[in-house]
Design an enzyme around this catalytic site. Structure first.
Site, PDB file in Angstrom:
ATOM      1  N   SER A  14       0.836  -1.203   0.000  1.00  0.00           N
ATOM      2  CA  SER A  14       0.000   0.000   0.000  1.00  0.00           C
ATOM      3  C   SER A  14       0.873   1.256   0.000  1.00  0.00           C
ATOM      4  O   SER A  14       1.670   1.446  -0.913  1.00  0.00           O
ATOM      5  CB  SER A  14      -0.969  -0.053   1.191  1.00  0.00           C
ATOM      6  OG  SER A  14      -2.070   0.794   0.981  1.00  0.00           O
TER       7      SER A  14
ATOM      8  N   ASP B 131      -0.437  -4.797  -3.509  1.00  0.00           N
ATOM      9  CA  ASP B 131      -1.823  -4.331  -3.564  1.00  0.00           C
ATOM     10  C   ASP B 131      -1.992  -2.813  -3.580  1.00  0.00           C
ATOM     11  O   ASP B 131      -2.798  -2.253  -2.838  1.00  0.00           O
ATOM     12  CB  ASP B 131      -2.642  -4.935  -2.415  1.00  0.00           C
ATOM     13  CG  ASP B 131      -4.116  -5.060  -2.812  1.00  0.00           C
ATOM     14  OD1 ASP B 131      -4.372  -5.563  -3.920  1.00  0.00           O
ATOM     15  OD2 ASP B 131      -4.999  -4.646  -2.042  1.00  0.00           O
TER      16      ASP B 131
ATOM     17  N   HIS C  26      -6.447  -6.795   1.548  1.00  0.00           N
ATOM     18  CA  HIS C  26      -5.440  -5.761   1.257  1.00  0.00           C
ATOM     19  C   HIS C  26      -4.147  -5.971   2.039  1.00  0.00           C
ATOM     20  O   HIS C  26      -3.057  -5.811   1.492  1.00  0.00           O
ATOM     21  CB  HIS C  26      -6.052  -4.393   1.561  1.00  0.00           C
ATOM     22  CG  HIS C  26      -5.153  -3.238   1.263  1.00  0.00           C
ATOM     23  ND1 HIS C  26      -4.579  -3.032   0.026  1.00  0.00           N
ATOM     24  CD2 HIS C  26      -4.726  -2.208   2.064  1.00  0.00           C
ATOM     25  CE1 HIS C  26      -3.839  -1.921   0.063  1.00  0.00           C
ATOM     26  NE2 HIS C  26      -3.909  -1.423   1.275  1.00  0.00           N
TER      27      HIS C  26
END
Length: 307
Positions: free
Chosen positions: A122, A146, A285
């Site tokens: 992220s 992700d 995630h």
């Protein structure tokens, strides 16, 4: 008021290792004083020079990687990004990848002796891309988990916003655990309690507060919606595609099937970053927490790839 004695941040590692059937590596906390006086903190696992550096996502900290590191069984450096964990908050509240990258570059120069397999999830992925762009000599391989520069994650799920827009301090950690579980976070109470413990601290007045800056920024933005204050949305970085294009290292995008990167997002990434490798993993995630075995195997494969 009684004195609160904190347990070690490494208290949970033996239990995790036992559940996985692996040994507990040596681990220590490192601190680097940056040129502007802020401190950058990190965890170094194992003995010997690390070949892997891990960068977490927004609102997390280096301990999010614990299970992945235990499974990897290699020397690893996991860094608390600025504004997270034990690293100092930024006065300008700029938590874009490009703003955070200089800290990471200095840390790699100080704490590593070879180009790294740089893994970022992220916000950590955008930061890793910026490091690879500006300091190619520090990065052997880039693994982005992700996230792509085209995804706006600033809003986040409504439950997550409600979680961080609530109070920023609590009487006990149990209150936070109750709140987290009521909003659907955490699979079990012990696991949720671990996450809360590692992401909070006890203030001098005995109250419990979040370590990361984002929760405080979110609460402040809610209280003063017209203040123009920088909030969690500041993680976005419009220059991310340029950073990826300029990176010399091989690039892998890990797409969580139940995460933020959709199949069209992945195809856009493939088109914009020719030669990149894309791997889909059945995970949410936070892949390092929900599919640590698969992620550790992917990182391990980089060890045997040509340097």
């Amino acid at each position: 008021m009684g004195v609160t004695t904190e347990i070690s941040e490494f208290h949970y590692l033996p239990l995790q290792a036992e559940a996985l059937g692996v040994s507990v590596p040596a681990v220590e906390r490192l601190t680097l004083t940056l040129p502007d006086g802020r401190e950058l903190s990190a965890l170094r696992y194992g003995t010997g020079a690390p070949a892997v550096t891990l960068l977490h996502g927004a609102g997390l900290n280096a301990h999010t990687w614990d299970t992945t590191v235990l499974l990897l069984k290699e020397p690893v450096l996991a860094i608390d990004l600025a504004g997270h964990g034990d690293s100092s908050w930024r006065d300008d509240a700029d938590y874009s990848g490009r703003a955070l990258a200089p800290d990471i570059a200095l840390a790699l120069q100080e704490w590593t002796t070879q180009p790294q397999i740089l893994v970022g999830q992220s916000l950590g992925g955008l930061t890793a891309a910026a490091v690879a762009s500006t300091h190619p000599e520090l990065v052997r391989e880039l693994v982005i988990v992700d996230i792509t520069p085209g995804i706006d994650t600033s809003g986040g799920p409504s439950a997550l916003r409600a979680f961080y827009e609530g109070p920023t301090d609590f009487a006990t950690r149990d209150e936070l655990v109750d709140r987290a579980m009521s909003l659907g976070f955490g699979s079990t109470r012990p696991e949720t309690a671990r996450g809360v413990f590692l992401n909070t601290r006890v203030r001098p007045d005995g109250r419990i507060e979040w370590k990361h800056h984002f929760a405080h920024l979110a609460a402040r933005a809610l209280a003063m919606p017209s203040s123009g204050d920088a909030g969690p949305g500041a993680v976005l970085d419009a220059g991310g595609w340029d950073d990826l294009a300029a990176a010399a290292a091989p690039i892998t995008l890990v797409r969580a099937a139940r995460g933020f990167v959709t199949e069209p997002d992945a195809e856009d990434f493939r088109r914009r970053v020719p030669g990149s490798h894309i791997v889909a993993i059945d995970a949410t995630h936070n892949v390092q927490e929900t599919a640590p075995t698969e992620l550790a195997e992917l990182i391990r494969a980089a060890f045997v790839s040509p340097a």
